[in-house]
Design an enzyme around this catalytic site. Structure first.
Site, PDB file in Angstrom:
ATOM      1  N   ARG A 109      -0.614   4.006  -3.845  1.00 36.86           N
ATOM      2  CA  ARG A 109      -0.929   3.470  -2.438  1.00 36.86           C
ATOM      3  C   ARG A 109      -1.886   2.348  -2.531  1.00 36.86           C
ATOM      4  O   ARG A 109      -1.947   1.551  -1.759  1.00 36.86           O
ATOM      5  CB  ARG A 109      -1.623   4.714  -1.967  1.00 36.86           C
ATOM      6  CG  ARG A 109      -0.641   5.737  -1.235  1.00 36.86           C
ATOM      7  CD  ARG A 109      -1.031   7.145  -1.025  1.00 36.86           C
ATOM      8  NE  ARG A 109      -2.146   7.049  -0.097  1.00 36.86           N
ATOM      9  CZ  ARG A 109      -2.950   8.107   0.166  1.00 36.86           C
ATOM     10  NH1 ARG A 109      -3.067   9.228  -0.735  1.00 36.86           N
ATOM     11  NH2 ARG A 109      -3.884   7.977   1.071  1.00 36.86           N
ATOM     12  N   ARG A 147      -1.925  16.969   1.184  1.00 41.06           N
ATOM     13  CA  ARG A 147      -1.402  15.738   1.131  1.00 41.06           C
ATOM     14  C   ARG A 147      -0.778  15.533  -0.015  1.00 41.06           C
ATOM     15  O   ARG A 147      -1.309  15.375  -1.112  1.00 41.06           O
ATOM     16  CB  ARG A 147      -2.234  14.650   1.636  1.00 41.06           C
ATOM     17  CG  ARG A 147      -2.133  14.462   3.036  1.00 41.06           C
ATOM     18  CD  ARG A 147      -2.782  13.302   3.689  1.00 41.06           C
ATOM     19  NE  ARG A 147      -2.471  11.968   3.152  1.00 41.06           N
ATOM     20  CZ  ARG A 147      -2.858  10.823   3.703  1.00 41.06           C
ATOM     21  NH1 ARG A 147      -3.583  10.847   4.951  1.00 41.06           N
ATOM     22  NH2 ARG A 147      -2.516   9.656   3.453  1.00 41.06           N
ATOM     23  N   ARG A 178     -10.717  15.227  -1.478  1.00 37.10           N
ATOM     24  CA  ARG A 178      -9.771  15.899  -0.431  1.00 37.10           C
ATOM     25  C   ARG A 178      -8.548  16.513  -1.203  1.00 37.10           C
ATOM     26  O   ARG A 178      -8.073  17.453  -0.507  1.00 37.10           O
ATOM     27  CB  ARG A 178      -9.359  14.600   0.530  1.00 37.10           C
ATOM     28  CG  ARG A 178      -8.453  15.075   1.677  1.00 37.10           C
ATOM     29  CD  ARG A 178      -8.448  13.830   2.389  1.00 37.10           C
ATOM     30  NE  ARG A 178      -7.165  13.044   1.838  1.00 37.10           N
ATOM     31  CZ  ARG A 178      -6.898  11.981   2.502  1.00 37.10           C
ATOM     32  NH1 ARG A 178      -7.337  11.598   3.622  1.00 37.10           N
ATOM     33  NH2 ARG A 178      -5.933  11.026   2.102  1.00 37.10           N
ATOM     34  N   ARG A 204       0.662  -2.780   8.210  1.00 35.16           N
ATOM     35  CA  ARG A 204       0.342  -2.738   6.990  1.00 35.16           C
ATOM     36  C   ARG A 204       0.959  -3.997   6.054  1.00 35.16           C
ATOM     37  O   ARG A 204       0.717  -4.049   4.719  1.00 35.16           O
ATOM     38  CB  ARG A 204       1.057  -1.570   6.094  1.00 35.16           C
ATOM     39  CG  ARG A 204       0.125  -0.325   6.265  1.00 35.16           C
ATOM     40  CD  ARG A 204       0.836   0.897   5.905  1.00 35.16           C
ATOM     41  NE  ARG A 204      -0.070   1.714   4.945  1.00 35.16           N
ATOM     42  CZ  ARG A 204      -0.711   2.670   5.455  1.00 35.16           C
ATOM     43  NH1 ARG A 204      -0.569   3.086   6.731  1.00 35.16           N
ATOM     44  NH2 ARG A 204      -1.201   3.409   4.669  1.00 35.16           N
ATOM     45  N   LYS A 238     -10.303   5.148   7.815  1.00 29.29           N
ATOM     46  CA  LYS A 238      -9.487   4.803   9.152  1.00 29.29           C
ATOM     47  C   LYS A 238      -9.425   5.976  10.163  1.00 29.29           C
ATOM     48  O   LYS A 238      -9.464   5.772  11.349  1.00 29.29           O
ATOM     49  CB  LYS A 238      -8.050   4.052   8.955  1.00 29.29           C
ATOM     50  CG  LYS A 238      -8.126   2.878   8.011  1.00 29.29           C
ATOM     51  CD  LYS A 238      -6.884   2.050   7.550  1.00 29.29           C
ATOM     52  CE  LYS A 238      -5.943   3.033   7.158  1.00 29.29           C
ATOM     53  NZ  LYS A 238      -6.128   3.488   5.570  1.00 29.29           N
TER      54      LYS A 238
HETATM   55  P1  AP5 Z   1      -9.677   8.962   6.024  1.00 24.29           P
HETATM   56  O1  AP5 Z   1     -10.371   8.887   7.219  1.00 24.29           O
HETATM   57  O2  AP5 Z   1      -8.683   9.881   5.953  1.00 24.29           O
HETATM   58  O3  AP5 Z   1      -9.411   7.729   5.456  1.00 24.29           O
HETATM   59  P2  AP5 Z   1      -7.986   6.781   5.723  1.00 24.29           P
HETATM   60  O4  AP5 Z   1      -8.279   5.303   5.558  1.00 24.29           O
HETATM   61  O5  AP5 Z   1      -7.136   7.146   7.038  1.00 24.29           O
HETATM   62  O6  AP5 Z   1      -7.218   7.238   4.369  1.00 24.29           O
HETATM   63  P3  AP5 Z   1      -5.658   7.871   4.391  1.00 24.29           P
HETATM   64  O7  AP5 Z   1      -5.577   8.622   3.020  1.00 24.29           O
HETATM   65  O8  AP5 Z   1      -5.192   8.224   5.580  1.00 24.29           O
HETATM   66  O9  AP5 Z   1      -4.824   6.401   4.173  1.00 24.29           O
HETATM   67  P4  AP5 Z   1      -3.532   5.743   4.185  1.00 24.29           P
HETATM   68  O10 AP5 Z   1      -3.775   4.620   5.063  1.00 24.29           O
HETATM   69  O11 AP5 Z   1      -3.036   5.575   2.864  1.00 24.29           O
HETATM   70  O12 AP5 Z   1      -2.595   6.823   4.812  1.00 24.29           O
HETATM   71  P5  AP5 Z   1      -1.692   6.971   5.694  1.00 24.29           P
HETATM   72  O13 AP5 Z   1      -1.775   8.234   6.502  1.00 24.29           O
HETATM   73  O14 AP5 Z   1      -1.882   5.900   6.865  1.00 24.29           O
HETATM   74  O15 AP5 Z   1     -10.771   9.269   5.127  1.00 24.29           O
HETATM   75  C1  AP5 Z   1     -10.543   9.534   3.513  1.00 24.29           C
HETATM   76  C2  AP5 Z   1     -11.527  10.887   3.331  1.00 24.29           C
HETATM   77  O16 AP5 Z   1     -12.927  10.316   3.144  1.00 24.29           O
HETATM   78  C3  AP5 Z   1     -11.514  12.198   4.003  1.00 24.29           C
HETATM   79  O17 AP5 Z   1     -11.563  13.100   3.174  1.00 24.29           O
HETATM   80  C4  AP5 Z   1     -12.610  11.850   5.000  1.00 24.29           C
HETATM   81  O18 AP5 Z   1     -13.260  13.147   5.443  1.00 24.29           O
HETATM   82  C5  AP5 Z   1     -13.640  11.143   3.999  1.00 24.29           C
HETATM   83  N1  AP5 Z   1     -14.522  10.128   4.502  1.00 24.29           N
HETATM   84  C6  AP5 Z   1     -14.335   9.511   5.771  1.00 24.29           C
HETATM   85  N2  AP5 Z   1     -15.325   8.792   5.764  1.00 24.29           N
HETATM   86  C7  AP5 Z   1     -16.222   8.966   5.204  1.00 24.29           C
HETATM   87  C8  AP5 Z   1     -17.551   8.775   4.838  1.00 24.29           C
HETATM   88  N3  AP5 Z   1     -18.258   7.584   5.550  1.00 24.29           N
HETATM   89  N4  AP5 Z   1     -18.294   9.057   3.808  1.00 24.29           N
HETATM   90  C9  AP5 Z   1     -17.653  10.059   2.810  1.00 24.29           C
HETATM   91  N5  AP5 Z   1     -16.374  10.418   3.043  1.00 24.29           N
HETATM   92  C10 AP5 Z   1     -15.727  10.124   4.275  1.00 24.29           C
HETATM   93  O19 AP5 Z   1      -0.051   6.493   5.426  1.00 24.29           O
HETATM   94  C11 AP5 Z   1       0.396   7.647   4.357  1.00 24.29           C
HETATM   95  C12 AP5 Z   1       1.666   7.038   4.084  1.00 24.29           C
HETATM   96  O20 AP5 Z   1       2.597   7.102   5.377  1.00 24.29           O
HETATM   97  C13 AP5 Z   1       1.827   5.600   3.397  1.00 24.29           C
HETATM   98  O21 AP5 Z   1       1.813   5.470   2.139  1.00 24.29           O
HETATM   99  C14 AP5 Z   1       3.249   5.392   3.693  1.00 24.29           C
HETATM  100  O22 AP5 Z   1       4.197   6.130   3.013  1.00 24.29           O
HETATM  101  C15 AP5 Z   1       3.559   5.820   5.302  1.00 24.29           C
HETATM  102  N6  AP5 Z   1       2.939   4.878   6.391  1.00 24.29           N
HETATM  103  C16 AP5 Z   1       2.055   4.984   7.105  1.00 24.29           C
HETATM  104  N7  AP5 Z   1       1.811   3.925   8.043  1.00 24.29           N
HETATM  105  C17 AP5 Z   1       3.069   3.006   7.411  1.00 24.29           C
HETATM  106  C18 AP5 Z   1       3.259   1.704   7.857  1.00 24.29           C
HETATM  107  N8  AP5 Z   1       2.707   1.099   8.984  1.00 24.29           N
HETATM  108  N9  AP5 Z   1       4.405   1.278   7.043  1.00 24.29           N
HETATM  109  C19 AP5 Z   1       5.078   1.799   6.372  1.00 24.29           C
HETATM  110  N10 AP5 Z   1       4.549   3.098   5.595  1.00 24.29           N
HETATM  111  C20 AP5 Z   1       3.537   3.745   6.570  1.00 24.29           C
HETATM  112 MG    MG Z   2      -5.391   8.324   7.603  1.00 18.99          MG
END
Ligand code: AP5
Ligand code: MG
Length: 203
Positions: A144, A133, A127, A89, A14
């Protein structure tokens, strides 16, 4: 105003794809995860509340994240639209967002990036240690994924045929190409108009 909403499991790409869309479309990328991690790093009140919840891989309260999103999308740079990554979410967040977007008269474009669990695990393992992280630890990542399956996956039913599903496998460029092709708004914006060279009429 166009609101692009990217859904997908942790590690599905994402953030990677939202950043590319933001650059290509000239719209702000709003990641609730990034905003919360910044608050934790800055040691703000919000950060203090969110720190342990995030480290455990659980969700921060709906009230807090809705407040973050409402404040961010009220900023002047969101006037043409924005790209949401990590929000909504769960269904309560989706309902709250729906109300905000309808008040703004925004058009929703929803895409789900589909990646199988074994690939998600491989990406997040890859990663680990590179960007520090805390929620990438084996245990927090497992949590997660559980939270995603119980809380976020049902959003696909909630949005139904308003969501386009794309495969998140393959290179980052492949996924970006699929995403742009699947989102009519992005596809229209990214079409490069053919240059028309005026004919010189000589008589
Ligand atoms: P990346 O682009 O980072 O993927 P992502 O879907 O953004 O993954 P996240 O780890 O950020 O997901 P998340 O939803 O758990 O975290 P968030 O920060 O939103 O890609 C992942 C890896 O793969 C990277 O190394 C990238 O380079 C690689 N990659 C990408 N594309 C690729 C490809 N095509 N091929 C190979 N490799 C590839 O949330 C974190 C925390 O914040 C949550 O757990 C929660 O505690 C809190 N939070 C955030 N939003 C909310 C909400 N709305 N409500 C409540 N709590 C929230
Ligand atoms: Mg992300």
């Amino acid at each position: 105003m166009n609101a692009i909403i990217l859904l997908g499991a942790p590690g599905s790409g994402k953030g990677t794809q939202a950043m590319r869309l933001a650059e290509s479309l000239g719209l702000p990328h709003i990641s609730t995860g990034v905003i919360l991690r910044q608050a934790v790093a800055d040691g703000t009140e919000l950060g203090k509340v969110a720190r342990d919840i995030m480290a455990a891989g659980s969700l921060v309260s709906d009230e807090i994240v809705l407040g973050i999103v409402e404040e961010r999308i009220a900023a002047p740079d969101c006037g043409r639209g924005f790209i949401l990554d990590g929000y909504p979410r769960n269904q309560a967040q989706a309902r709250a967002l729906g109300e905000v977007l309808s008040t703004l008269g925004a058009t929703e474009w929803i895409a789900n990036i589909d990646v199988p669990p074994e690939e998600l695990t491989a990406r997040v393992r890859g990663r680990r240690g590179t960007d520090g992280r805390q929620d990438d630890s084996e245990e927090a990542f497992r949590r997660r994924l559980e939270v995603y399956e119980s809380e976020s996956l049902p959003l696909l039913d909630y949005y139904g045929n308003r969501t386009v599903n794309i495969s998140g496998l393959g290179s980052r460029d492949d996924v970006f190409g699929r995403l742009c092709a699947a989102l009519p708004f992005a596809a229209a914006q990214l079409v490069t108009p053919k240059l028309v060279t005026p004919k010189l009429v000589t008589q």
